[in-house]
Design a protein around this motif. Structure first.
Motif, PDB file in Angstrom:
ATOM      1  N   LEU A 100     -47.728  -4.876 -46.453  1.00  7.48           N
ATOM      2  CA  LEU A 100     -48.302  -4.636 -45.122  1.00  7.48           C
ATOM      3  C   LEU A 100     -49.500  -5.541 -44.847  1.00  7.48           C
ATOM      4  O   LEU A 100     -49.783  -5.881 -43.704  1.00  7.48           O
ATOM      5  CB  LEU A 100     -48.709  -3.157 -45.019  1.00  7.48           C
TER       6      LEU A 100
ATOM      7  N   ARG B 182     -41.184  -7.733 -49.233  1.00 11.66           N
ATOM      8  CA  ARG B 182     -40.310  -6.871 -48.425  1.00 11.66           C
ATOM      9  C   ARG B 182     -38.855  -7.012 -48.888  1.00 11.66           C
ATOM     10  O   ARG B 182     -38.114  -6.036 -48.960  1.00 11.66           O
ATOM     11  CB  ARG B 182     -40.467  -7.253 -46.951  1.00 11.66           C
TER      12      ARG B 182
ATOM     13  N   ILE C 126     -40.912  12.279 -50.066  1.00 11.85           N
ATOM     14  CA  ILE C 126     -41.368  10.992 -50.587  1.00 11.85           C
ATOM     15  C   ILE C 126     -41.476  11.041 -52.117  1.00 11.85           C
ATOM     16  O   ILE C 126     -41.200  10.055 -52.808  1.00 11.85           O
ATOM     17  CB  ILE C 126     -42.687  10.547 -49.895  1.00 11.85           C
TER      18      ILE C 126
ATOM     19  N   GLY D 262     -45.462   6.741 -46.004  1.00  9.31           N
ATOM     20  CA  GLY D 262     -44.254   7.541 -45.843  1.00  9.31           C
ATOM     21  C   GLY D 262     -44.518   9.029 -45.849  1.00  9.31           C
ATOM     22  O   GLY D 262     -43.578   9.822 -45.926  1.00  9.31           O
TER      23      GLY D 262
ATOM     24  N   THR E 267     -47.532   9.996 -41.854  1.00  8.01           N
ATOM     25  CA  THR E 267     -46.810   9.744 -40.602  1.00  8.01           C
ATOM     26  C   THR E 267     -45.749  10.815 -40.338  1.00  8.01           C
ATOM     27  O   THR E 267     -45.662  11.351 -39.237  1.00  8.01           O
ATOM     28  CB  THR E 267     -46.114   8.386 -40.698  1.00  8.01           C
TER      29      THR E 267
ATOM     30  N   PRO F 233     -52.770  -0.652 -38.533  1.00  7.49           N
ATOM     31  CA  PRO F 233     -53.769  -1.193 -39.460  1.00  7.49           C
ATOM     32  C   PRO F 233     -54.328  -2.515 -38.929  1.00  7.49           C
ATOM     33  O   PRO F 233     -53.597  -3.321 -38.342  1.00  7.49           O
ATOM     34  CB  PRO F 233     -52.960  -1.409 -40.740  1.00  7.49           C
TER      35      PRO F 233
ATOM     36  N   SER G 260     -43.460   2.935 -31.905  1.00  6.66           N
ATOM     37  CA  SER G 260     -44.034   3.820 -32.930  1.00  6.66           C
ATOM     38  C   SER G 260     -43.703   3.413 -34.358  1.00  6.66           C
ATOM     39  O   SER G 260     -44.398   3.809 -35.290  1.00  6.66           O
ATOM     40  CB  SER G 260     -43.591   5.260 -32.692  1.00  6.66           C
TER      41      SER G 260
ATOM     42  N   GLY H  56     -43.526   0.176 -35.057  1.00  3.55           N
ATOM     43  CA  GLY H  56     -43.904  -1.238 -35.071  1.00  3.55           C
ATOM     44  C   GLY H  56     -42.774  -2.084 -34.499  1.00  3.55           C
ATOM     45  O   GLY H  56     -41.870  -1.584 -33.800  1.00  3.55           O
TER      46      GLY H  56
ATOM     47  N   TYR I  55     -41.619  -4.158 -39.112  1.00  3.01           N
ATOM     48  CA  TYR I  55     -40.996  -2.921 -38.604  1.00  3.01           C
ATOM     49  C   TYR I  55     -40.809  -1.945 -39.767  1.00  3.01           C
ATOM     50  O   TYR I  55     -40.367  -2.330 -40.865  1.00  3.01           O
ATOM     51  CB  TYR I  55     -39.640  -3.237 -37.950  1.00  3.01           C
ATOM     52  N   CYS I  56     -41.107  -0.686 -39.498  1.00  3.28           N
ATOM     53  CA  CYS I  56     -41.147   0.321 -40.560  1.00  3.28           C
ATOM     54  C   CYS I  56     -39.830   0.432 -41.332  1.00  3.28           C
ATOM     55  O   CYS I  56     -38.807   0.825 -40.765  1.00  3.28           O
ATOM     56  CB  CYS I  56     -41.482   1.687 -39.938  1.00  3.28           C
TER      57      CYS I  56
ATOM     58  N   GLY J 295     -39.259   2.659 -43.399  1.00  5.76           N
ATOM     59  CA  GLY J 295     -39.034   4.090 -43.642  1.00  5.76           C
ATOM     60  C   GLY J 295     -38.484   4.812 -42.432  1.00  5.76           C
ATOM     61  O   GLY J 295     -38.297   6.040 -42.474  1.00  5.76           O
TER      62      GLY J 295
ATOM     63  N   LEU K 258     -35.691   7.360 -43.002  1.00  9.26           N
ATOM     64  CA  LEU K 258     -36.150   8.586 -43.670  1.00  9.26           C
ATOM     65  C   LEU K 258     -36.965   9.439 -42.696  1.00  9.26           C
ATOM     66  O   LEU K 258     -36.798  10.661 -42.626  1.00  9.26           O
ATOM     67  CB  LEU K 258     -36.984   8.234 -44.907  1.00  9.26           C
TER      68      LEU K 258
ATOM     69  N   GLU L 187     -36.131  13.263 -41.640  1.00  9.54           N
ATOM     70  CA  GLU L 187     -37.076  14.372 -41.807  1.00  9.54           C
ATOM     71  C   GLU L 187     -37.340  15.066 -40.471  1.00  9.54           C
ATOM     72  O   GLU L 187     -37.334  16.291 -40.374  1.00  9.54           O
ATOM     73  CB  GLU L 187     -38.407  13.853 -42.371  1.00  9.54           C
TER      74      GLU L 187
HETATM   75  C1  HEM Z   1     -42.745   9.120 -38.400  1.00  8.79           C
HETATM   76  C2  HEM Z   1     -42.923   8.465 -39.509  1.00  8.79           C
HETATM   77  C3  HEM Z   1     -43.357   7.026 -39.589  1.00  8.79           C
HETATM   78  C4  HEM Z   1     -44.003   6.257 -38.663  1.00  8.79           C
HETATM   79  C5  HEM Z   1     -44.442   6.649 -37.257  1.00  8.79           C
HETATM   80  C6  HEM Z   1     -44.210   4.961 -39.262  1.00  8.79           C
HETATM   81  C7  HEM Z   1     -44.802   3.888 -38.624  1.00  8.79           C
HETATM   82  C8  HEM Z   1     -44.911   2.616 -39.141  1.00  8.79           C
HETATM   83  C9  HEM Z   1     -45.441   1.475 -38.424  1.00  8.79           C
HETATM   84  C10 HEM Z   1     -45.963   1.509 -37.013  1.00  8.79           C
HETATM   85  C11 HEM Z   1     -45.378   0.407 -39.256  1.00  8.79           C
HETATM   86  C12 HEM Z   1     -45.813  -1.029 -38.922  1.00  8.79           C
HETATM   87  C13 HEM Z   1     -47.240  -1.233 -39.347  1.00  8.79           C
HETATM   88  C14 HEM Z   1     -47.834  -2.508 -38.828  1.00  8.79           C
HETATM   89  O1  HEM Z   1     -47.183  -3.315 -38.151  1.00  8.79           O
HETATM   90  O2  HEM Z   1     -49.038  -2.704 -39.097  1.00  8.79           O
HETATM   91  C15 HEM Z   1     -44.854   0.877 -40.503  1.00  8.79           C
HETATM   92  C16 HEM Z   1     -44.702   0.098 -41.617  1.00  8.79           C
HETATM   93  C17 HEM Z   1     -44.334   0.605 -42.821  1.00  8.79           C
HETATM   94  N1  HEM Z   1     -43.845   1.869 -43.078  1.00  8.79           N
HETATM   95 FE1  HEM Z   1     -43.651   3.369 -41.782  1.00  8.79          FE
HETATM   96  N2  HEM Z   1     -43.720   4.970 -40.525  1.00  8.79           N
HETATM   97  C18 HEM Z   1     -43.180   6.208 -40.761  1.00  8.79           C
HETATM   98  C19 HEM Z   1     -42.563   6.636 -41.916  1.00  8.79           C
HETATM   99  C20 HEM Z   1     -42.426   5.876 -43.039  1.00  8.79           C
HETATM  100  C21 HEM Z   1     -41.767   6.295 -44.241  1.00  8.79           C
HETATM  101  C22 HEM Z   1     -41.065   7.644 -44.410  1.00  8.79           C
HETATM  102  C23 HEM Z   1     -41.915   5.272 -45.137  1.00  8.79           C
HETATM  103  C24 HEM Z   1     -41.445   5.154 -46.558  1.00  8.79           C
HETATM  104  C25 HEM Z   1     -40.869   6.034 -47.267  1.00  8.79           C
HETATM  105  C26 HEM Z   1     -42.648   4.213 -44.492  1.00  8.79           C
HETATM  106  C27 HEM Z   1     -43.016   3.035 -45.075  1.00  8.79           C
HETATM  107  C28 HEM Z   1     -43.551   1.953 -44.412  1.00  8.79           C
HETATM  108  C29 HEM Z   1     -43.868   0.680 -45.052  1.00  8.79           C
HETATM  109  C30 HEM Z   1     -43.674   0.345 -46.524  1.00  8.79           C
HETATM  110  C31 HEM Z   1     -44.356  -0.152 -44.055  1.00  8.79           C
HETATM  111  C32 HEM Z   1     -44.834  -1.613 -44.221  1.00  8.79           C
HETATM  112  C33 HEM Z   1     -43.717  -2.561 -43.838  1.00  8.79           C
HETATM  113  C34 HEM Z   1     -44.074  -4.024 -43.998  1.00  8.79           C
HETATM  114  O3  HEM Z   1     -45.237  -4.346 -44.287  1.00  8.79           O
HETATM  115  O4  HEM Z   1     -43.167  -4.871 -43.841  1.00  8.79           O
HETATM  116  N3  HEM Z   1     -42.946   4.607 -43.216  1.00  8.79           N
HETATM  117  N4  HEM Z   1     -44.555   2.219 -40.402  1.00  8.79           N
END
Ligand code: HEM
Length: 402
Positions: A90, A101, A152, A239, A242, A289, A341, A343, A348-349, A351, A354, A358
């Motif tokens: 990230l 990634r 998680i 994970g 959020t 972030p 939401s 990204g 792009y998330c 997760g 998952l 959930e």
């Molecule tokens: C409702 C639940 C969730 C929301 C709203 C959410 C939202 C986001 C957003 C907005 C980003 C982009 C961050 C950026 O551009 O700075 C992101 C990245 C990420 N999310 Fe999620 N997330 C959720 C659930 C999860 C889950 C369940 C996991 C893992 C089990 C997860 C793992 C990650 C990871 C590892 C990244 C970084 C991706 C990268 O750097 O390429 N997220 N998430």
């Protein structure tokens, strides 16, 4: 004028952000963690900047340059922060981001998520069985937190007995106040995860952490020990917090829109739409972030100078009337397309599958089990967390009986 994004802004996030979208969509701002930054609130700019390669994520390199200009090294606390999370994908730019990634994508597959479904469903039922019929139940503490902790931790392979600490760490790491508690949580998490990873290296299990240890790409490249710790902490925190707020915000939205709740009860297949509209309307993430401008960036509303910290509010972008007609109406018949939401672009998330699983499972279980579900307090008594990253309730007291 520099706006201060503080606890009061969190309590009235939509009012605060609507004013900025209207009068200063690219605005100098400060937060508890960023003394000087630019806050961007309009959909077009947020979407463009999330996908703009000039906006850099490698905040360590910026901190190192600033420290060098002051003739000093990074402080031990800064070092800890960068080691704990700053080397995760990230906070990296291509090609490092691409490499990390890619390795994670090999292990964190839709199949791994789908395998969780039956156990997750059973845990949701157990938690709801334990709800007291005669007193208010806090849906955050008694349902959303344990359910998402289970998800998680099962996925990663965290032993059952160790799981109680994670919600505390997630809050300390994601809340606005980056004081002693923040660094203590980071230090504890690094120590715990380092030991866990070494244990799994010697004795692998059928879990994502063991797969991340083993995974390598075509060139034989692997995650280093520090990258493994930072990646697992990122997955744990990103994970968890959020998803907690996706579930709680969903219940809040439905309690405020009885007609939409009735439509869902009449046709449970609408749950996918419900979850997408909750993501748009009460996005669990407010400001992404912090990143920074790698070079000057011209926008219609002004120029973001090189080196400036950039704060992008997806909560605000999702309420932009130029993209979402009547944006302050919770409407489960919208197509759901276009919210930011999770990204956008290369960050792009991963997760999202998952999170959707959930959210859908939790909402379906709650509305089918409790026909009389209602808030146990007036909506204006609810408190939002003091965080610029998270848009989530501290607690959500509900009653399940008439
Ligand atoms: C409702 C639940 C969730 C929301 C709203 C959410 C939202 C986001 C957003 C907005 C980003 C982009 C961050 C950026 O551009 O700075 C992101 C990245 C990420 N999310 Fe999620 N997330 C959720 C659930 C999860 C889950 C369940 C996991 C893992 C089990 C997860 C793992 C990650 C990871 C590892 C990244 C970084 C991706 C990268 O750097 O390429 N997220 N998430």
């Amino acid at each position: 004028m520099r706006v201060v994004v503080d606890g009061a802004a969190a309590q009235d996030a939509h009012g605060f952000l609507a004013k900025l979208r209207e009068s200063a969509p690219v605005c100098p701002a400060s937060t508890a963690r960023q003394a000087a930054a630019v806050l961007v609130t309009g959909y077009g700019d947020v979407r463009a900047l999330v996908g703009d390669g000039r906006v850099r994520h490698d905040v360590r390199s910026k901190a190192e340059r600033e420290a060098a200009a002051e003739h000093r090294a990074l402080t031990p606390r800064e070092e800890l922060m960068y080691r704990a999370i700053g080397i995760s994908m990230l906070y990296r730019d291509p090609p490092d981001h691409t490499r990390l990634r890619g390795l994670v994508n090999r292990a964190f597959t839709p199949r791994a998520v789908e395998r969780l479904r039956p156990r997750l469903s059973a845990v949701a039922d157990e938690l709801l069985d334990a709800f007291a019929p005669d007193r208010p139940v806090d849906l955050v503490a008694e349902f959303a937190v344990p359910l998402t902790t289970f998800a998680i931790c099962e996925l990663l392979g965290i032993p059952q007995g160790d799981r109680a600490v994670f919600w505390g760490w997630a809050q300390a790491i994601n809340d606005a106040d980056a004081g002693d508690g923040y660094y203590e949580a980071l230090a504890e998490a690094v120590e715990y995860l380092s030991a866990l990873i070494e244990g799994k290296r010697a004795d692998p299990g059928a879990d994502l952490l063991s797969e991340l240890i083993a995974v390598s790409d075509e060139d034989g490249d692997r995650l280093s020990p520090d990258e493994l710790v930072a990646t697992s902490l990122l997955l744990l925190i990103a994970g968890h917090d959020t998803s907690v707020h996706l579930i709680a915000n969903a219940v809040l939205c439905l309690m405020g829109a009885p007609d939409q709740l009735a439509a869902l009860r009449a046709d449970l297949s609408l749950v996918d739409n419900v979850v997408e509209e909750v993501l748009r309307y009460e996005s669990p993430v407010n400001i992404l972030p912090a990143r920074f401008a790698g070079s000057a960036i011209e926008l219609a509303e002004g120029t973001i100078p090189e080196g400036e910290t950039v704060l992008l509010s997806v909560l605000s972008a999702n309420r932009d009337a130029s993209v979402f007609p009547d944006p302050d109406r919770f409407d489960i018949t919208r197509s759901g397309a276009g919210h930011l939401s999770f990204g956008h672009g290369i960050y792009y998330c991963p997760g999202a599958p998952l999170a959707r699983l959930e959210g859908r499972l939790a909402v379906t279980a709650l509305v089918t089990r409790f026909p009389h579900l209602r808030l146990a307090v007036a909506p204006d008594a609810l408190r939002w967390r003091d965080s610029t990253l998270m848009h989530g309730l501290e607690s959500l007291p509900v009653r399940t009986t008439r």
